[in-house]
Structure formats: C-alpha cells, structure tokens
Design an enzyme around this catalytic site. Sequence first.
Site, short mmCIF file in Angstrom:
data_model
loop_
_atom_site.label_atom_id
_atom_site.label_comp_id
_atom_site.label_asym_id
_atom_site.label_seq_id
_atom_site.Cartn_x
_atom_site.Cartn_y
_atom_site.Cartn_z
N ASN A 209 -90.34 -37.01 -31.43
CA ASN A 209 -91.19 -37.07 -32.63
C ASN A 209 -90.53 -37.96 -33.67
O ASN A 209 -89.44 -38.50 -33.44
CB ASN A 209 -91.46 -35.66 -33.17
CG ASN A 209 -90.18 -34.95 -33.53
OD1 ASN A 209 -89.48 -35.34 -34.46
ND2 ASN A 209 -89.84 -33.91 -32.77
N ASP A 277 -92.19 -28.47 -29.64
CA ASP A 277 -92.73 -27.14 -29.29
C ASP A 277 -92.80 -26.95 -27.78
O ASP A 277 -92.73 -25.84 -27.30
CB ASP A 277 -94.13 -26.97 -29.90
CG ASP A 277 -94.05 -26.88 -31.42
OD1 ASP A 277 -93.17 -26.15 -31.91
OD2 ASP A 277 -94.84 -27.56 -32.12
N LYS A 287 -87.10 -41.14 -11.24
CA LYS A 287 -88.10 -41.74 -12.12
C LYS A 287 -89.49 -41.62 -11.45
O LYS A 287 -89.63 -41.89 -10.26
CB LYS A 287 -87.76 -43.22 -12.33
CG LYS A 287 -88.68 -43.90 -13.30
CD LYS A 287 -88.32 -45.37 -13.47
CE LYS A 287 -89.40 -46.06 -14.28
NZ LYS A 287 -89.29 -47.51 -14.22
N PRO A 303 -88.05 -22.65 -26.55
CA PRO A 303 -87.66 -21.49 -27.36
C PRO A 303 -87.80 -21.85 -28.84
O PRO A 303 -87.60 -23.00 -29.23
CB PRO A 303 -86.17 -21.30 -27.01
CG PRO A 303 -85.73 -22.61 -26.44
CD PRO A 303 -86.94 -23.23 -25.81
N ASP A 304 -88.17 -20.87 -29.65
CA ASP A 304 -88.26 -21.10 -31.10
C ASP A 304 -86.89 -20.74 -31.70
O ASP A 304 -86.54 -19.56 -31.81
CB ASP A 304 -89.38 -20.25 -31.70
CG ASP A 304 -89.68 -20.66 -33.14
OD1 ASP A 304 -88.71 -20.87 -33.90
OD2 ASP A 304 -90.86 -20.78 -33.49
N LYS A 337 -95.87 -18.70 -41.95
CA LYS A 337 -94.68 -18.87 -41.08
C LYS A 337 -93.52 -17.98 -41.51
O LYS A 337 -92.66 -17.66 -40.70
CB LYS A 337 -94.23 -20.34 -41.09
CG LYS A 337 -95.18 -21.17 -40.30
CD LYS A 337 -94.70 -22.52 -39.95
CE LYS A 337 -95.83 -23.20 -39.19
NZ LYS A 337 -95.76 -24.61 -39.20
N LYS A 341 -92.15 -16.26 -38.31
CA LYS A 341 -90.80 -16.63 -37.85
C LYS A 341 -89.76 -15.58 -38.25
O LYS A 341 -88.65 -15.60 -37.75
CB LYS A 341 -90.39 -17.98 -38.46
CG LYS A 341 -91.38 -19.10 -38.24
CD LYS A 341 -91.07 -19.84 -36.97
CE LYS A 341 -91.95 -21.08 -36.87
NZ LYS A 341 -91.65 -21.86 -35.67
O1 C5P Z 1 -93.85 -23.69 -35.95
P1 C5P Z 1 -93.30 -24.92 -36.58
O2 C5P Z 1 -92.79 -25.93 -35.58
O3 C5P Z 1 -94.20 -25.55 -37.60
O4 C5P Z 1 -92.04 -24.41 -37.41
C1 C5P Z 1 -91.17 -25.26 -38.06
C2 C5P Z 1 -89.87 -24.59 -38.27
O5 C5P Z 1 -89.46 -23.93 -37.10
C3 C5P Z 1 -88.74 -25.56 -38.58
O6 C5P Z 1 -87.81 -24.89 -39.38
C4 C5P Z 1 -88.18 -25.85 -37.20
O7 C5P Z 1 -86.81 -26.25 -37.30
C5 C5P Z 1 -88.31 -24.51 -36.54
N1 C5P Z 1 -88.54 -24.58 -35.08
C6 C5P Z 1 -87.54 -24.17 -34.23
N2 C5P Z 1 -87.75 -24.15 -32.87
C7 C5P Z 1 -88.93 -24.54 -32.37
C8 C5P Z 1 -89.98 -24.96 -33.22
C9 C5P Z 1 -89.75 -24.96 -34.57
O8 C5P Z 1 -86.45 -23.83 -34.71
N3 C5P Z 1 -89.11 -24.53 -31.06
#
Ligand code: C5P
Length: 397
Positions: A209, A277, A287, A303-304, A337, A341
């Site tokens: 990104n 994400d 390749k 993973p978040d 969020k 979160k």
């Molecule tokens: O859900 P979203 O991507 O909008 O959330 C943004 C926040 O979550 C940011 O602080 C980003 O660093 C964190 N994030 C994360 N791991 C992910 C997706 C987002 O730590 N997989």
Amino acid sequence: MLDGRRILLIISGGIAAYKCLDLIRQLRTHGAAVRCILTRSATEFVTPLSVAALSGDKVYGDLFSLTDEHDMGHIQLSRDADLLVVVPATANILARMAQGIADDLATTALLATDKPVMVAPSMNVRMWEHEATRANMAVLRSRNVTVLGPDSGDMACGEYGEGRMVEPADIVAAIERSFADQGRLAGQRALVTSGPTHEPIDPVRYIANRSSGKQGHAIAAALARMGAETILITGPTQETDPPGVAVIRVETAQQMLEACQTALPADVAVCAAAVSDWRPESAGGQKIKKNGAPPKLSLTENPDILKTLATAGNGRPRLVIGFAAETGDVIAKAKPKLLAKGCDWIVANDVAPGTQTFGGSDNSVHLITADRVESWPRMSKQAVADQLASLIADAIG
Ligand code: C5P
C-alpha cells in the site's frame, strides 16, 4: 520559564534575521542565557553590536579569530550550550548542515555539537519547496533536528506562501516545551509500528500500500527524544532510522506481529503501520507463469496486530494507540474502532486522494478517545508526533 538555560543562537543571513533581536530579548526575559554566533551574511542584516547589546555577551563570528578561539574555542561554544537554535535558518545553512559542511564558525559549532538542535527555516516559497531543500530537511529531521515552521504568509520578496519564519514568541514557546519534554518518558518502553507491509504473491510480486512510514517514524523519534526506550517495527520504507531508536525491519504482517510480541513488554504501543488486511493464501516458491488465463488470487485474513496488542491480558501495554486511515466521514468511520480493536486512542486521518497524507510531510488528524474527539489543525507529521508524544507522556509519564 527558561531559568539558567544556555542557548546558543546561530543567526544566518536571511531577511528575518532582524527578528532575532526581539527573540534574544524575549529569551532573556524568560531567564535564558543567550550567546550568539553570526554568519558572515547575517552581519549584512543585523549588526554584531546590537546583538551583543541585547544578549549581554560577546558575539562570535570568525572561525579563525585568534582572540575568539583563545576566549572560547569553537568546540567549547557548543559544549557550553544546552540547546542550539538556528534562526533564521536559510536554505544555504540548512544545506550545509545536511551535508556536514563546516566552513565557518556557525556550521563548525553545529557539526561539533551533541546537544539538541532546533532550526527555524526562513526563505522564499520556491526555495522551501525545491526538491533539494526538501531532501535536506528530510536528512535533518532524520537526525532529530527539530524544525519550527515555517509559516505561510506574505513574504519580504513580495510572494505569498510557505517559508516565513515562525514568530519569536512561538520559538520561545517551542524552546520551553522542548526543555519541559526532556526525560518525561525516561524509564518507559515504547513500541511503534510503521510503514506498509508487503504480502508476497510469489517470489517476485507482492501486495502493498502507499504508506511511507513518515508518521510512524516521526512518532518513534519523538518518543525517543522524550527519553523512552523505543522500539520501531517497520515494514519496507525509504525512511532513515530515527536516532536513538532500536529498529526492527520486517516485510509481512505475520512477521510484524511476531516482532511486536517479542518486543513486549511495553508501556505504550503506537500502531501506525498500514498493515495489509489480507495476504495471498499460498505464496509458492516459484514465480507464477503467464500462461493462459490470469491467475485467481485467493486471499486470507492477516492477524490484527493492534487488536492483539490491545487484548494481550497481563502483557497489555498501559496505553495502546491505533491509527485509522479513512476517506470521507473520517471521525464517524474511525470511532467504532476504539471498541472493535480494544485500544485506548485512535488517531484518525484523511487519506482521500488530494490530501497528500500518504507520502506527504503534513497530516490532519483527529484524536479519538473514549470521552473526546480533538481535531488538530493540519501540521507537519513531526508536529503531530511531538503533540502525540506529549499527550502520551501526560497519560503514562
Ligand atoms: O482496521 P484498520 O486497518 O482500519 O485499522 C487500522 C489500525 O489497525 C492501525 O493502527 C493499524 O496499524 C492497525 N492494524 C493492525 N493489524 C492489521 C490491520 C490494522 O495492527 N492487520
């Protein structure tokens, strides 16, 4: 107040040099001891005599003056100061600082110092916007030089734009703030994520990104300046390592999570990374060949990291801060969020096309906590980082 603080004021040759006289007066009224170095071109704008009269001290200017060197060697000049302030900072002195050139007393003192350095740029808008100046500013910021302004407004050259030196009162306030901030986070551990992640599709292609890492890196630098033991876990970026920060480089979200978990415990975690994400389900070692129909990419959720850190039971940092990059209705989209979160604060920013937030050096953010929303004026990413670090110190320092 600045009682007893020793400030070495380096005055370079810009039209705003006349404002230094007022700055010296204000600094002394606040209790600071001010010693001045004038570059040769600064003497075209202000006289050493008026600077000496206002500072109440000898004025220095010549690297090769035997008397000056005898009275106060050039190394001693910077050693004897608590802070060096270059004001006004012309494009020329900023370029020499970035290159490490030491061809007069001012630049020699700047190269010889291990004390904090502040600059207040002042120049024509085109010079400020020139690629060379931008590159020099990036180098100086990466070395922890604090940049004050410049402001926008009418200029002495008749043009309008960014490049006007910040007012003396604002410089005094920034100097007071920087002394007040020193050591506020001493003994605290900070964990910061920054930059994008790269999720491999095959050994040569990846999903990424537009995140530059500028904001996350600036936050790590600001926390380190306040004395926090700071660990920066960053995806691939062009940014240089912030001084005084332990930097761990990763590529994927999974690696970033692992690095964060290894870096715990921390008192504060700031997740500024733009983590992908999703990732391709299976990135093989070969390749993907271009034969027949385009391949179908099957994605799986990453993973978040923020959520994991915010719900980490006993190991949870005392303060967990997330970012939300949104387009349109930024606050309304970012607010949920906090709960989703489990973090304490969200810094929401508008990344719509045209805002130049991604990759640019400015940011407009809203700080969202459980009980308030603060909308900050558009400012440099460094200023956002300083303000955020100051609030972090208020909360956990
Ligand atoms: O859900 P979203 O991507 O909008 O959330 C943004 C926040 O979550 C940011 O602080 C980003 O660093 C964190 N994030 C994360 N791991 C992910 C997706 C987002 O730590 N997989």
